[in-house]
Design an enzyme around this catalytic site. Structure first.
Site, PDB file in Angstrom:
ATOM      1  N   MET A   1      -7.957   1.864  -7.020  1.00 30.61           N
ATOM      2  CA  MET A   1      -7.690   1.019  -5.853  1.00 30.61           C
ATOM      3  C   MET A   1      -7.911  -0.452  -6.244  1.00 30.61           C
ATOM      4  O   MET A   1      -8.949  -0.805  -6.794  1.00 30.61           O
ATOM      5  CB  MET A   1      -8.657   1.431  -4.730  1.00 30.61           C
ATOM      6  CG  MET A   1      -8.655   0.535  -3.524  1.00 30.61           C
ATOM      7  SD  MET A   1      -7.206   0.767  -2.470  1.00 30.61           S
ATOM      8  CE  MET A   1      -7.578  -0.453  -1.209  1.00 30.61           C
TER       9      MET A   1
ATOM     10  N   HIS B   1       5.693   7.908 -18.636  1.00 32.68           N
ATOM     11  CA  HIS B   1       6.799   7.176 -18.002  1.00 32.68           C
ATOM     12  C   HIS B   1       7.906   7.006 -19.034  1.00 32.68           C
ATOM     13  O   HIS B   1       7.924   6.027 -19.779  1.00 32.68           O
ATOM     14  CB  HIS B   1       6.310   5.825 -17.474  1.00 32.68           C
ATOM     15  CG  HIS B   1       7.270   5.209 -16.506  1.00 32.68           C
ATOM     16  ND1 HIS B   1       8.496   4.727 -16.903  1.00 32.68           N
ATOM     17  CD2 HIS B   1       7.206   5.012 -15.162  1.00 32.68           C
ATOM     18  CE1 HIS B   1       9.128   4.256 -15.830  1.00 32.68           C
ATOM     19  NE2 HIS B   1       8.373   4.418 -14.763  1.00 32.68           N
TER      20      HIS B   1
ATOM     21  N   CYS C   1       0.798  -1.232   0.000  1.00 34.12           N
ATOM     22  CA  CYS C   1       0.000   0.000   0.000  1.00 34.12           C
ATOM     23  C   CYS C   1       0.833   1.286   0.000  1.00 34.12           C
ATOM     24  O   CYS C   1       0.401   2.313  -0.521  1.00 34.12           O
ATOM     25  CB  CYS C   1      -0.947   0.031   1.195  1.00 34.12           C
ATOM     26  SG  CYS C   1      -1.701  -1.567   1.586  1.00 34.12           S
TER      27      CYS C   1
ATOM     28  N   HIS D   1       8.613  11.971 -11.402  1.00 34.93           N
ATOM     29  CA  HIS D   1       9.128  10.608 -11.351  1.00 34.93           C
ATOM     30  C   HIS D   1      10.442  10.502 -12.125  1.00 34.93           C
ATOM     31  O   HIS D   1      11.490  10.741 -11.581  1.00 34.93           O
ATOM     32  CB  HIS D   1       8.057   9.638 -11.858  1.00 34.93           C
ATOM     33  CG  HIS D   1       8.382   8.205 -11.594  1.00 34.93           C
ATOM     34  ND1 HIS D   1       8.351   7.670 -10.337  1.00 34.93           N
ATOM     35  CD2 HIS D   1       8.757   7.206 -12.415  1.00 34.93           C
ATOM     36  CE1 HIS D   1       8.706   6.391 -10.387  1.00 34.93           C
ATOM     37  NE2 HIS D   1       8.953   6.087 -11.652  1.00 34.93           N
TER      38      HIS D   1
ATOM     39  N   CYS E   1       1.543   3.789  -3.076  1.00 36.19           N
ATOM     40  CA  CYS E   1       0.522   4.756  -3.510  1.00 36.19           C
ATOM     41  C   CYS E   1       0.083   5.688  -2.375  1.00 36.19           C
ATOM     42  O   CYS E   1      -0.153   6.865  -2.584  1.00 36.19           O
ATOM     43  CB  CYS E   1      -0.714   4.040  -4.037  1.00 36.19           C
ATOM     44  SG  CYS E   1      -0.455   3.261  -5.642  1.00 36.19           S
ATOM     45  N   HIS E   2      -0.087   5.143  -1.157  1.00 34.92           N
ATOM     46  CA  HIS E   2      -0.674   5.958  -0.086  1.00 34.92           C
ATOM     47  C   HIS E   2       0.379   6.646   0.780  1.00 34.92           C
ATOM     48  O   HIS E   2       0.025   7.481   1.610  1.00 34.92           O
ATOM     49  CB  HIS E   2      -1.592   5.094   0.796  1.00 34.92           C
ATOM     50  CG  HIS E   2      -2.779   4.559   0.056  1.00 34.92           C
ATOM     51  ND1 HIS E   2      -3.865   5.348  -0.276  1.00 34.92           N
ATOM     52  CD2 HIS E   2      -3.043   3.330  -0.450  1.00 34.92           C
ATOM     53  CE1 HIS E   2      -4.756   4.604  -0.935  1.00 34.92           C
ATOM     54  NE2 HIS E   2      -4.276   3.378  -1.066  1.00 34.92           N
TER      55      HIS E   2
END
Ligand code: DHE
Length: 546
Positions: free
Chosen positions: A90, A371, A49, A329, A52-53
């Site tokens: 999600m 990307h 998790c 990124h 992302c979080h």
């Protein structure tokens, strides 16, 4: 049942923080958990998790999950999200079979507790990990091997914590060097003598390519989790400094280029570019060294800031802070090396930063989740010099004009959008001596697409692409979920290396393509070649040729 999009699987790459000891701070309002449940949930959170979080659950590409929010929602509500996912990306952890009912319930309770904070990692901790294996005065005074060093490839062996140094001329393995876990990238010193690699666990290894058998000469841990390392490339500073960027703690570190001795640690916690809100864990994403100023270009993900860190006086660092866009990124230089092009992936933008003037030139809207790796520079037959990126979230390739002098009308605009094989693209590449553009799609859910590479003819872009069946050429019977990724040229620019990344216990390979005929030229297979992912040609990486 919903299939998680490619980018969710990509983010859930696993964090080394899963094994760090951290303690439960008891929140009396949160639902009860045993210590064993808390520890298990914490580990799962960091494995699945946190990408992302966020480590502190303040949100990144996923929603914030701090107790002020989650306590109000309650266990039953949270369980539905965890079990079935959401259209916003999600994953459906229950219906995909990854979690059972009990785990879903445990995770729903866990995220109502205060997030445990991993430890900091300052100079004292860093120095304790620092080792100079071969001091500078005991290293060779000249190259002691017969290798064509400029054509060596450094290949990440992701799951064994090693890199393979492969002779680009003979395709033979020179050495398998022990490194940190899951090395992310390899970079070269300005002279091309030293190779620096950084593991996901923030361990840097420095390899001397002049040794009879190139091997580690120094190592250092710069934090608990990291992805980027780079070196000073400006005139007068060749081989002088290295820099590394950490995900946790959120900081970058400047080191001595010949020993990795840590000199300065700079934290990146601060305000976000758009809402001007405090963010407690802005991770350091890509770092590139400027070729004509003593500056490192440091991209801070969650705050959306590109820092130009002037290292002329390490005791008085001058940092130019350029607000670009959130979720920075990866990125690379344009063909003149004056502009740095960086993907703000969840913002669907590329930021073009002028390294000469030290300012943002333009934010450019591109496809879904750009990307580029370091991107690909070539001369477009109609629009002049362009830099390009593929996308994780759609099948397009955006070509952006980069010449504001001779091709002003095209500059900083998407001049053409190509249609590739599909979404799930991570890297694309070309070379000044080639007229081909290679685009991978390793995270596409269709194995036919994830195991092949698309090649465009730069002089006939409208004609579409040719598909090269990379995994098929590798002739691996059972590689598990094989993925073809990261095209990389040799020094001469006449062959292209692509990894066939199989499961850890299965055979992998590197397929070498003849760039003129687009036929396989060599298949590198070896029992030691376990889970190869990225590979970096010494000369091209040293000179930012891409
Ligand atoms: Fe990467 C580059 C972060 C997953 C292979 N990756 C980068 C960079 C960053 C980054 C910040 C730019 C470094 C630079 O230029 O200084 N990568 C992350 C993640 O946070 C993420 C999403 C999840 C994770 O948990 O790590 C992630 N990356 C992956 C993979 O799953 C890949 C495909 C396989 C692997 O080895 O883990 C992968 N990333 C790479 C490669 C590069 C890279 C090969 C360098 C490409 C280049 O040509 O420069």
């Amino acid at each position: 049942k919903a299939v998680p999009p490619a980018e969710v699987n990509y983010q859930a790459g696993g964090s080394p923080l899963a094994t760090e000891p951290m303690y439960q701070s008891t929140n009396p309002k949160a639902p009860a958990m045993t210590q064993a449940e808390f520890d298990k949930a914490r580990q799962l959170y960091f494995e699945r998790c946190a990408g992302c979080h966020g480590v502190l659950r303040k949100g990144a590409t996923g929603k914030p999950l701090t107790p002020d929010i989650t306590l109000g929602k309650g266990t039953d509500y949270l369980k539905v999200f965890i079990a079935y996912g959401s259209p916003a990306g999600m994953p459906n952890w229950l219906t995909s079979g990854e979690f059972d009912d009990k785990t879903v319930d445990m995770m729903a309770r866990y995220i109502q507790h205060d997030p445990p904070q991993p430890p900091e990692f300052g100079m004292e901790q860093m120095k304790a990990t620092w080792k100079v294996i071969v001091p500078p005065d005991q290293r060779p005074k000249k190259k002691m091997n017969a290798y064509n060093v400029q054509n060596i490839f450094s290949t990440t062996l992701r799951d064994t914590g090693e890199v393979a140094l492969i002779d680009g001329d003979t395709k033979k393995i020179i050495n398998i060097v022990k490194t940190g876990y899951a090395v992310h990238i390899s970079r070269l010193s300005a002279s091309g003598r030293y190779l620096y690699v950084i593991g996901r666990d923030a361990k840097i290894n420095m390899i001397d390519l002049w040794m009879e058998k190139p091997d580690n000469v120094a190592e250092l841990r710069v934090g608990l989790e990291a992805r980027s390392v780079e070196t000073s490339k400006a005139k007068g500073y060749e081989d002088k400094f290295a820099i590394a960027g950490a995900y946790w703690p959120p900081q970058y570190v400047i080191m001595k280029g010949d020993t990795l001795e840590p000199m300065r640690i700079v934290g990146t916690r601060g305000m976000t570019v758009d809402k001007q809100e405090y963010h407690p864990e802005p991770r350091v994403a890509s770092i590139v060294g400027s070729h004509f100023k003593p500056e490192f270009i440091v991209n801070v993900k969650e705050t959306g800031k590109t820092l130009l860190v002037n290292y002329a006086d390490v005791n008085a660092l001058k940092v130019t802070e350029i607000g670009t866009a959130r979720f920075l990124h990866d990125g690379g230089l344009d063909s003149t090396k004056r502009y740095f092009m960086v993907a703000a992936n969840q913002s669907n933008k590329i930021a073009a930063v002028d390294l000469k003037e030290g300012k943002l030139t333009q934010l450019i809207d591109v496809g879904k989740i750009p990307h580029p790796g370091r991107g690909a520079n070539f001369k477009h037959p109609k629009f002049g010099p362009v830099w390009s990126t593929g996308h994780l979230g759609d099948e397009t390739i955006s070509l952006i004009g980069t010449d504001p002098v001779k091709n002003k009308a095209s500059a900083w605009k998407v001049v053409q959008t190509l249609k590739g094989q599909g979404g799930g693209s991570l890297f694309l590449k070309t070379h000044p001596k080639s007229t081909n553009l290679y685009v991978d799609t390793p995270l596409n859910p269709d194995p036919k697409i994830s195991q092949s590479i698309a090649v465009f003819d730069i002089n006939n872009l409208d004609k579409g692409y040719k598909v090269l069946p990379i995994a098929e050429w590798a002739g691996i019977k059972d590689g598990g979920a094989m993925r073809a990724l990261q095209p990389e040229y040799n020094k001469a620019g006449d062959e292209v290396w692509v990894s066939v990344w199989s499961a850890k216990d299965k055979q992998s390979a590197i397929v070498v393509i003849d760039d003129r005929t687009l036929k396989p030229k060599a298949i590198i297979k070896d029992p030691k070649l376990v889970t190869p992912t990225g590979h970096f040609n010494v000369y091209n990486t040293q000179h930012d040729v891409y």
